[in-house]
Design a protein around this motif. Structure first.
Motif, PDB file in Angstrom:
ATOM      1  N   LEU A  74     -21.315  32.998  87.947  1.00 40.31           N
ATOM      2  CA  LEU A  74     -22.397  32.181  88.497  1.00 40.31           C
ATOM      3  C   LEU A  74     -21.848  30.943  89.192  1.00 40.31           C
ATOM      4  O   LEU A  74     -22.280  30.585  90.304  1.00 40.31           O
ATOM      5  CB  LEU A  74     -23.354  31.779  87.376  1.00 40.31           C
ATOM      6  N   MET A  75     -20.892  30.276  88.548  1.00 47.74           N
ATOM      7  CA  MET A  75     -20.333  29.050  89.124  1.00 47.74           C
ATOM      8  C   MET A  75     -19.610  29.335  90.437  1.00 47.74           C
ATOM      9  O   MET A  75     -19.707  28.549  91.389  1.00 47.74           O
ATOM     10  CB  MET A  75     -19.404  28.383  88.113  1.00 47.74           C
ATOM     11  N   GLN A  76     -18.881  30.433  90.495  1.00 48.57           N
ATOM     12  CA  GLN A  76     -18.208  30.783  91.746  1.00 48.57           C
ATOM     13  C   GLN A  76     -19.221  31.011  92.856  1.00 48.57           C
ATOM     14  O   GLN A  76     -19.066  30.505  93.975  1.00 48.57           O
ATOM     15  CB  GLN A  76     -17.351  32.044  91.553  1.00 48.57           C
ATOM     16  N   GLN A  77     -20.273  31.771  92.564  1.00 44.26           N
ATOM     17  CA  GLN A  77     -21.242  32.168  93.597  1.00 44.26           C
ATOM     18  C   GLN A  77     -22.171  31.036  94.016  1.00 44.26           C
ATOM     19  O   GLN A  77     -22.477  30.892  95.208  1.00 44.26           O
ATOM     20  CB  GLN A  77     -22.074  33.348  93.081  1.00 44.26           C
ATOM     21  N   GLN A  78     -22.629  30.242  93.066  1.00 41.74           N
ATOM     22  CA  GLN A  78     -23.685  29.274  93.336  1.00 41.74           C
ATOM     23  C   GLN A  78     -23.217  27.835  93.487  1.00 41.74           C
ATOM     24  O   GLN A  78     -23.937  27.006  94.035  1.00 41.74           O
ATOM     25  CB  GLN A  78     -24.742  29.344  92.217  1.00 41.74           C
ATOM     26  N   VAL A  79     -22.006  27.534  93.005  1.00 42.97           N
ATOM     27  CA  VAL A  79     -21.571  26.129  93.006  1.00 42.97           C
ATOM     28  C   VAL A  79     -20.231  25.945  93.709  1.00 42.97           C
ATOM     29  O   VAL A  79     -20.135  25.250  94.727  1.00 42.97           O
ATOM     30  CB  VAL A  79     -21.507  25.584  91.561  1.00 42.97           C
ATOM     31  N   LEU A  80     -19.173  26.547  93.194  1.00 38.32           N
ATOM     32  CA  LEU A  80     -17.823  26.240  93.677  1.00 38.32           C
ATOM     33  C   LEU A  80     -17.621  26.675  95.118  1.00 38.32           C
ATOM     34  O   LEU A  80     -17.153  25.879  95.957  1.00 38.32           O
ATOM     35  CB  LEU A  80     -16.785  26.882  92.749  1.00 38.32           C
ATOM     36  N   GLN A  81     -17.958  27.922  95.438  1.00 40.15           N
ATOM     37  CA  GLN A  81     -17.762  28.387  96.809  1.00 40.15           C
ATOM     38  C   GLN A  81     -18.692  27.671  97.799  1.00 40.15           C
ATOM     39  O   GLN A  81     -18.237  27.254  98.874  1.00 40.15           O
ATOM     40  CB  GLN A  81     -17.943  29.910  96.879  1.00 40.15           C
ATOM     41  N   PRO A  82     -19.995  27.502  97.497  1.00 37.08           N
ATOM     42  CA  PRO A  82     -20.853  26.755  98.424  1.00 37.08           C
ATOM     43  C   PRO A  82     -20.393  25.320  98.670  1.00 37.08           C
ATOM     44  O   PRO A  82     -20.596  24.775  99.755  1.00 37.08           O
ATOM     45  CB  PRO A  82     -22.225  26.782  97.735  1.00 37.08           C
ATOM     46  N   LEU A  83     -19.755  24.690  97.679  1.00 32.41           N
ATOM     47  CA  LEU A  83     -19.242  23.330  97.865  1.00 32.41           C
ATOM     48  C   LEU A  83     -17.889  23.310  98.579  1.00 32.41           C
ATOM     49  O   LEU A  83     -17.352  22.231  98.848  1.00 32.41           O
ATOM     50  CB  LEU A  83     -19.108  22.631  96.505  1.00 32.41           C
ATOM     51  N   GLY A  84     -17.343  24.477  98.878  1.00 35.89           N
ATOM     52  CA  GLY A  84     -16.059  24.550  99.568  1.00 35.89           C
ATOM     53  C   GLY A  84     -14.860  24.432  98.657  1.00 35.89           C
ATOM     54  O   GLY A  84     -13.734  24.228  99.125  1.00 35.89           O
ATOM     55  N   MET A  85     -15.058  24.600  97.332  1.00 36.85           N
ATOM     56  CA  MET A  85     -13.973  24.464  96.362  1.00 36.85           C
ATOM     57  C   MET A  85     -13.289  25.826  96.212  1.00 36.85           C
ATOM     58  O   MET A  85     -13.484  26.543  95.235  1.00 36.85           O
ATOM     59  CB  MET A  85     -14.536  23.943  95.043  1.00 36.85           C
ATOM     60  N   LYS A  86     -12.454  26.168  97.177  1.00 38.94           N
ATOM     61  CA  LYS A  86     -11.939  27.532  97.321  1.00 38.94           C
ATOM     62  C   LYS A  86     -11.010  27.966  96.200  1.00 38.94           C
ATOM     63  O   LYS A  86     -10.952  29.157  95.871  1.00 38.94           O
ATOM     64  CB  LYS A  86     -11.234  27.670  98.675  1.00 38.94           C
TER      65      LYS A  86
END
Length: 544
Positions: free
Chosen positions: A392-404
């Motif tokens: 969930l964090m990868q899909q909804q938070v980290l990737q959308p914030l650009g935290m690759k």
């Protein structure tokens, strides 16, 4: 609560009173948490104009402030301190003064008048400072705070470098030649004798280490300035790694220091991953906010009415209260195993979390920082999405914030670029892993990830509804002010810090100026005060 009495030193006002003589030294302990408190001291002196009152906190060093108003009538004392948003009202009854001290929330406070023999012991009321030399590369400043109360002392221990204040000292004795104290909480003790204007003895915590305690600080804490950041990094962190990002709108300046792995002499880079600890919490909050905007949660409805989990049937706090640490949940679950403090969350699974939820004893709904609460938020977010929290964090938070390169550290996942962690003693410690409480502190990220997050916030917060709600303060009746997950300063800066066994992290940013500062370290040396000093100087410099 630390901000409350660290500001109070002494204040004096005249009181006109028609009552029994109330002059003398009055002492009481304000319980700020179940295991700690602060001593309040009133020194009431009679004069031709009535009474004068001096107020201070013997357990803390503090600055003078002014009382905004004060009255005494029919044996009832009232005073307010607008600068602290604090007030007291109490009634004299012989040798006691019982009432309520309010700062955000009401707290019972009973003060007792010192006897002559108690007053004779005021000579021992002081702060003692020492430097515990842990090894050749690390030292730990300690402060012993001694306050006189009726028939005894109230003593606490501070470890400023670890940002640990008010550690209860439950065994204490002092004479002209002998000083002894012990703390069951940290399983430590001290015994010393008075020689050469200092207490000279040994501090025992697993092993005996020489410790000299004096009435003045042995060393002054290092406070970095913008022109001497490099010197501060070298002096405070030595070979250990630090990554700093200065974010100004869409421009980033990086400052790197030391080693990601000291033994291998592997230098810190922009891609080195650090455990960011509790900075995970605002990221978890963003996942909840996105679900909230999809209609999957309601902010002000009791959680028991929103979840089908039977373990939450007695949980009557709202999502807003959970997001702002005001749910009444304790800091940690009662069944969290503490036999492995080097990696305490790794074995705490879903079954353990549900057992804790079913048997939780709630405190009052006042601010109480809770890893338990944010672990629960992460668990609920994953359950709502029907996927693991890490996904969930990868899909909804980290990737959308650009935290690759950021991710969630669990026992099932490892990261090749993750730095080694070091305790404040400079000893290597295991990297932390999480299971059901991942929402409280499991994210690892690079300095580039964190800078990119701030750039994304600055660029999109004005139009992105989820970001807007994430960065907007929720209504609270006490300090600290908070958005979902972020702390708010009086200047409306958003911030959070984080600490694990071998890492410390800090993020501060200002939406108005679009400036932000990130500090990541792979040694557990707190940098919050230093980071705020640097950020404040940076903004003040640019405002000129």
């Amino acid at each position: 609560m630390k901000s409350l009495l660290m500001l109070i030193s002494s204040l004096a006002l005249s009181l006109n009173v028609n009552a029994a003589d109330i002059s003398g030294h009055w002492r009481g302990v304000l319980a700020t948490s179940p295991n700690s408190g602060l001593t309040l001291a009133l020194h009431i002196q009679s004069s031709t104009e009535g009474y004068q009152l001096l107020l201070r906190s013997p357990n803390q060093h503090s600055n003078d402030i002014a009382v905004s108003s004060m009255t005494i009538q029919d044996n009832t004392l009232n005073f307010t301190v607008d600068a602290l948003k604090a007030a007291f009202t109490g009634t004299f009854d012989g040798e006691t003064l019982s009432g309520t001290f309010t700062q955000g929330r009401p707290m019972p406070l009973t003060l007792s008048r010192l006897t002559k023999s108690d007053e004779a012991r005021l000579v021992h009321e002081q702060q003692l400072f020492g430097e515990l030399q842990i090894n050749a590369n690390a030292s730990l400043p300690l402060v012993l705070n001694i306050a006189v109360i009726t028939n005894g002392y109230y003593v606490t221990l501070d470890s400023p470098k670890q940002q640990s204040y008010g550690i209860p000292v439950d065994q204490f004795s002092i004479s002209e030649q002998q000083l002894r104290f012990g703390s069951s909480m940290i399983n430590a003790s001290y015994q010393g004798t008075w020689q050469d204007d200092a207490w000279q003895g040994s501090f025992i915590q697993g092993q005996a280490i020489p410790l000299i305690l004096k009435k003045k600080p042995v060393t002054q804490p290092l406070t970095p300035t913008l022109s001497k950041v490099s010197e501060w990094l070298s002096a405070e962190f030595g070979q250990h790694g630090v990554a700093i990002a200065w974010v100004d709108g869409q421009t980033v300046r990086y400052q790197l220091h030391g080693q990601a792995n000291v033994a291998k002499q592997q230098a810190v880079s922009q891609n080195t991953l650090f455990e960011i600890g509790s900075i995970t919490k605002p990221l978890t909050a963003l996942a909840i906010i996105k679900q909230l905007q999809q209609g999957k949660w309601q902010l002000d409805t009791p959680l028991a009415q929103q979840s089908a989990l039977p373990e939450l049937a007695t949980h009557h706090y709202t999502l807003a209260e959970l997001l702002t640490h005001r749910s009444g949940l304790p800091r940690l679950p009662a069944n969290l195993p503490l036999d492995n403090l080097s990696n305490p969350y790794a074995r705490y699974d879903e079954a353990a979390l549900k057992a804790a939820l079913a048997n939780t004893e709630f405190a009052e709904k006042a601010f109480g920082y809770s890893n338990f609460g944010y672990g629960l938020l992460g668990y609920l977010a994953g359950q709502q999405a029907k996927i693991p929290y890490s996904s969930l964090m990868q899909q909804q938070v980290l990737q959308p914030l650009g935290m690759k390169t950021a991710g969630v550290q669990t026992s099932k996942q490892s990261f090749k670029d993750l730095a080694s962690g070091y305790a404040i003693s400079a000893d290597t410690v295991p990297n932390w892993q999480f299971d059901s409480l991942a929402g409280a502190g499991a994210v690892v990220a690079s300095i580039e990830d964190m800078a990119t997050m701030l750039r994304h916030i600055f660029q999109h917060h004005a139009k992105d509804k989820a970001l807007q709600q994430w960065l907007t303060a929720l209504p609270t009746t006490e300090q600290p002010a908070m958005t979902p997950g972020w702390m708010l300063t009086e200047q409306q800066w958003l911030w959070h810090n984080g600490q694990t066994a071998g890492f410390f992290s800090l993020v501060i940013f200002d939406l108005k100026t679009e400036k932000g500062l990130v500090l990541l370290t792979n040694i557990a040396i707190p940098v919050t005060e230093q980071g705020f000093a640097l950020f404040n100087e940076w903004l003040a410099q640019d405002a000129k």
